[in-house]
Design a protein around this motif. Structure first.
Motif: not given
Length: 326
Positions: A85, A88, A92
């Protein structure tokens, strides 16, 4: 003095060892993880301690707690996981950094960023000193991690300049040891599992690419020393083992230590995979008086024992997690 310490990514490989170390030093530890790659089993032995608290939370969202120090380790670190991902992964790294820096700014406390040797990309300077600016693809499949971590470093030093925030930035090189995820796709865990299960050892490229491997206890010692610095930090600090080894040599060493009959099979080298990776640790030696102490064979034996126990599973049955990885 007893401190309350926040560790994001605390149920991950490195984070779980850091949690245990800080608890042994009589600190209160708040372990935050969203369990994307971290595991409750990594911190299960800590759960009974009153000084330990586990909180499920994604650092790409703000967190409101009261602590004395922050170690920001949250982010999947293996290509298998961070490429699953990629959007993401970038969130993060970047939003996680913003949220932890914002918390540190509000509390006026030190915050440490776990950066990575991946900021150097496929380097044309060897070994890599902190002053080297890197050779990184900004559009390749590894960029979500490489560029996310580079942006996080930028944010940390901008917060230092703009808000006088006490920051520390550690560029972590290849680290190995117990609690590695058996399906993380990294070379040490891959080779050990394949050797223990008698499967062929998968070698990408011709095996001449080099890495240096730091045992997790040595890495945690470096992180703790970096956090404890009194003076301000003007630049990142490399943390890793400067002893270099080819991947082919590592494969043969693991086969021998496991007493395995595994053959070696060759596969194409993944895109943007670095051909050399080795830290210049002069800054860590001078500032932190830190040098890795665990020899590679000793660390590999401890790591092999961990995976052997996983392979055995409860009551001698094969662990489902490890079975899926083999």
């Amino acid at each position: 003095m007893k401190k309350r310490v926040l560790i994001t990514g605390g149920a991950g490989f490195i984070g779980s060892h850091l949690c245990a170390r800080l608890l042994r030093e009589n600190n209160d530890v708040l372990c935050v993880d969203n369990f994307y790659t971290g595991s409750r089993s990594n911190v299960a032995e800590l759960a009974h301690q009153s000084a330990f608290e586990l909180l499920r939370h994604d650092v790409s969202f703000p967190l409101y707690v009261e602590v004395d120090e922050i170690y920001n380790l949250a982010c999947p670190a293996s290509p298998v996981h961070y490429q699953r991902d990629p959007v993401q992964t970038t969130k993060t790294s970047v939003m996680g950094a913003i949220n932890m820096l914002g918390l540190a700014k509000r509390l006026r406390i030190p915050v440490l960023q776990a950066s990575t040797s991946e900021v150097y990309g496929d380097p044309d300077v060897h070994p890599q000193p902190e002053a080297y600016r890197g050779r990184v693809s900004i559009t390749g499949p590894r960029a979500c991690y490489d560029e996310g971590k580079r942006c996080a470093e930028t944010l940390f030093f901008d917060y230092q300049r703009q808000h006088r925030l006490p920051i520390r930035v550690a560029r972590i090189f290849n680290t190995y040891g117990p609690h590695m995820h058996p399906q993380d796709g990294r070379v040490v865990s891959n080779f050990i599992i394949q050797a223990l299960t008698g499967e062929p050892i998968t070698l990408y490229g011709d095996g001449s690419q080099t890495r240096s491997f730091c045992y997790v206890d040595d890495l945690v010692e470096g992180l703790v020393r970096l956090m404890a610095m009194d003076q301000g930090l003007e630049a990142p600090v490399n943390l890793g083992n400067p002893v270099e080894i080819t991947i082919a040599e590592l494969a043969h060493r693991i086969i021998d230590l496991c007493g395995s009959g595994s053959a070696i099979v060759y596969r194409p080298l993944p895109q943007d995979d670095p051909t050399q990776r080795c830290p210049d640790i002069g800054r860590a030696q001078n500032l932190l008086h830190w040098t890795p102490k665990v020899a590679l064979d000793d660390g590999l034996k401890r790591t092999i024992a961990y995976f052997e126990a996983l392979l055995a599973g409860p009551g001698g049955t094969v662990s489902p997690l490890l079975r899926a990885a083999s």
